[in-house]
Write a protein that holds these residues in place. Structure first.
Motif, PDB file in Angstrom:
ATOM      1  N   ARG A   1       0.625   5.108   1.072  1.00  0.00           N
ATOM      2  CA  ARG A   1      -0.232   5.949   1.901  1.00  0.00           C
ATOM      3  C   ARG A   1       0.309   7.375   1.995  1.00  0.00           C
TER       4      ARG A   1
ATOM      5  N   GLU B   1       0.829  -1.203   0.000  1.00  0.00           N
ATOM      6  CA  GLU B   1       0.000   0.000   0.000  1.00  0.00           C
ATOM      7  C   GLU B   1       0.864   1.253   0.000  1.00  0.00           C
TER       8      GLU B   1
ATOM      9  N   VAL C   1      -4.174  12.385   6.443  1.00  0.00           N
ATOM     10  CA  VAL C   1      -2.896  11.766   6.766  1.00  0.00           C
ATOM     11  C   VAL C   1      -3.079  10.252   6.862  1.00  0.00           C
ATOM     12  N   ASP C   2      -2.173   9.500   6.266  1.00  0.00           N
ATOM     13  CA  ASP C   2      -2.153   8.034   6.273  1.00  0.00           C
ATOM     14  C   ASP C   2      -3.262   7.420   5.415  1.00  0.00           C
TER      15      ASP C   2
ATOM     16  N   PRO D   1       2.026  10.402   3.453  1.00  0.00           N
ATOM     17  CA  PRO D   1       3.046  10.525   4.503  1.00  0.00           C
ATOM     18  C   PRO D   1       2.656  11.581   5.528  1.00  0.00           C
ATOM     19  N   THR D   2       3.445  11.687   6.592  1.00  0.00           N
ATOM     20  CA  THR D   2       3.230  12.733   7.592  1.00  0.00           C
ATOM     21  C   THR D   2       3.416  14.097   6.950  1.00  0.00           C
TER      22      THR D   2
END
Length: 508
Positions: free
Chosen positions: A6, A4, A69-70, A8-9
């Motif tokens: 996703r 996956e 986020v994420d 990032p921060t």
């Protein structure tokens, strides 16, 4: 297996972002750390690299969508699943035409990325390409030179091969970690070199009409009343990004669109033809443009005031003359005046800490250390290397570091880290013959000391006129944080320490 990808921060105060651009499509092969897509937040643009090598499977968040986020952006099929992907239509053709595939010939494509520029530097300008598309390159051979607002950065080739594609032409502005070019390496490099100029054609065909602009850019243009035609896009294929709109607003694009007449009246006064023929017009370097902008910003944003004093250099010159030979013999470096002034400033900053502080919003940040900036003139412009923790260094350590950084500054070899984090600056205009000047602050610092030429002058000492080597000192300071009393006290303490260096030993 499937991996996956996703979000990032994005930062502690950023909770969502907009998917601006996908650089890859489902079925495309991707390498580890190759950029997959670009996200836009209200503060920065974030590129999302591939966590693994494989084939891009499904894109979950399309361009224009807002993600948290994420959040899941896409999936990547790893290993053997990559070759089995039905989207890769070119796979069966490999057996028939191996000469056209770098991978089939044992070659591969290597991306040339913008190197790390420094924590406070987000973009650079491509100043010079040393190689052309189709040229053979060796590993670590210099491909191009970038200019930031502080230094010039050379970009070496990450691998040997043939320069297949240039994505950022000379004069273009690139962000940190952006892709500059592609190198075909390995056995397939020669096969690709003949056709390498073909893909370059689309990069010059940037009309922007069929390219969807970043959603945040469209929103900002609508709010500011700016026509897209008045904005130059720097994104992929001429895509207009949020930063492009912000630059257009700052440069007065709105006013230019509404009233184009004043733009024509802006140029300088007419120049006679015979004078114009003898003029030479040279574009300012990025470094020079940034110096001009930062100096003007400092005058606009800080309440700069300058206070003056003069110092009798008799004792420092006598001490230097007495010990310079022994000093150089033991430490391998000449004893100059800068170490005396640096020590004197450290001594004064301990008594007047606000000169070593900075303003952050409505807070005053006091620094319990001294990182001394030492302004140095170079052929490219003024740079300020920083001597870190100078309050803990000896005379010899200070002289060695100033000498080393001065040489590297003149050679253009200073790194970004060596010019960041200064808390106070010394500028020595005396080496050029300056008798007196008012230095400009180096934001966000609150103080800068100007040194000047040492000149014999008649002075009254104990009721008698004597000739003494005198120097004018100038302290420019931010009156928002430093009061007149503190500024004068600082300068007096510097004067006292230089006129009687023994005070430095006694901490008086």
């Amino acid at each position: 297996m499937s991996t996956e990808v996703r979000v990032p921060t994005l930062g502690e105060s950023v909770t969502e972002a907009t998917v601006a651009t996908w650089f890859k499509q489902p079925g495309d092969a991707v390498a580890v750390d190759e950029m997959l897509c670009e996200l836009e937040t209200d503060k920065v643009t974030v590129e999302v690299p591939s966590p693994v090598a494989g084939t891009l499977g499904e894109i979950v968040a399309a361009e224009g969508e807002t993600v948290g986020v994420d959040a899941l952006l896409a999936t990547i099929s790893e290993g053997g699943e990559a070759s089995a992907s039905p989207a890769k239509k070119e796979a069966p053709a490999k057996a028939e035409a191996p000469a056209e595939s770098g991978a089939a010939s044992g070659g591969e494509s290597v991306d040339v990325m913008v190197p790390t520029l420094g924590e406070s530097v987000t973009e650079a300008t491509v100043s010079t390409w040393f190689k052309k598309v189709g040229d053979a390159v060796a590993q670590d051979e210099m491909l191009c030179e970038l200019e930031t607002d502080k230094v010039s950065v050379e970009v070496p080739a990450p691998a040997s091969g043939v320069l297949a594609e240039i994505l950022a032409e000379e004069g273009s502005t690139v962000e940190a970690s952006a892709k500059l070019a592609v190198i075909s390496s390995g056995e397939g490099a020669a096969a690709k070199s003949g056709a390498s100029e073909a893909p370059a054609a689309p990069s010059t065909k940037v009309g922007g009409k069929d390219v969807e602009n970043a959603p945040s850019a469209n929103k900002l243009m609508a709010e500011a009343g700016i026509d897209a035609a008045a904005v130059t896009g720097t994104g992929r294929d001429g895509r207009i990004m949020k930063e492009d709109v912000q630059k257009a607003i700052a440069s007065g694009a709105t006013a230019a669109k509404a009233t184009p007449a004043p733009a024509a009246a802006a140029p300088r006064a007419p120049v006679p033809a015979d004078d114009a023929a003898r003029e030479e017009r040279v574009k300012m370097t990025r470094l020079r443009q940034t110096i001009a902008r930062r100096l003007k910003d400092a005058q606009n944003n800080a309440a700069i005031l300058t206070t003056y004093n003069e110092v009798d250099m008799t004792e420092v010159m006598a001490l230097r003359s007495q010990y310079k030979d022994e000093f150089e013999k033991k430490h391998g470096v000449r004893l100059g005046f800068m170490s005396f002034f640096t020590k004197a400033c450290v001594h004064a900053l301990r008594e007047v800490p606000e000169v070593n502080a900075e303003i952050d919003g409505t807070d005053i940040v006091y620094k319990n250390f001294v990182h001394m900036g030492v302004a140095a003139g170079t052929p490219q412009g003024l740079v300020v290397p920083v001597i870190r923790d100078v309050d803990q260094k000896s005379f010899a350590e200070i002289e060695k570091e100033i000498g080393e950084k001065g040489r590297r500054a003149r050679d253009g070899k200073l790194s970004m880290a060596e010019m960041q984090g200064g808390t106070f600056t010394i500028s020595n205009g005396g080496v050029y013959g300056s008798l007196m000047s008012s230095p400009i602050l180096n934001p966000p610092q609150s103080g800068i000391l100007g040194m000047h030429k040492i000149q014999d002058r008649p002075m009254v000492v104990n009721g008698e006129i004597v000739i003494r080597p005198m120097m004018y000192l100038a302290l420019s300071y931010d009156h928002r944080i430093v009061d007149g009393k503190g500024a004068v006290t600082f300068l007096v303490r510097v004067k006292e320490a230089l006129e009687d260096p023994r005070r430095l030993l006694m901490d008086l």
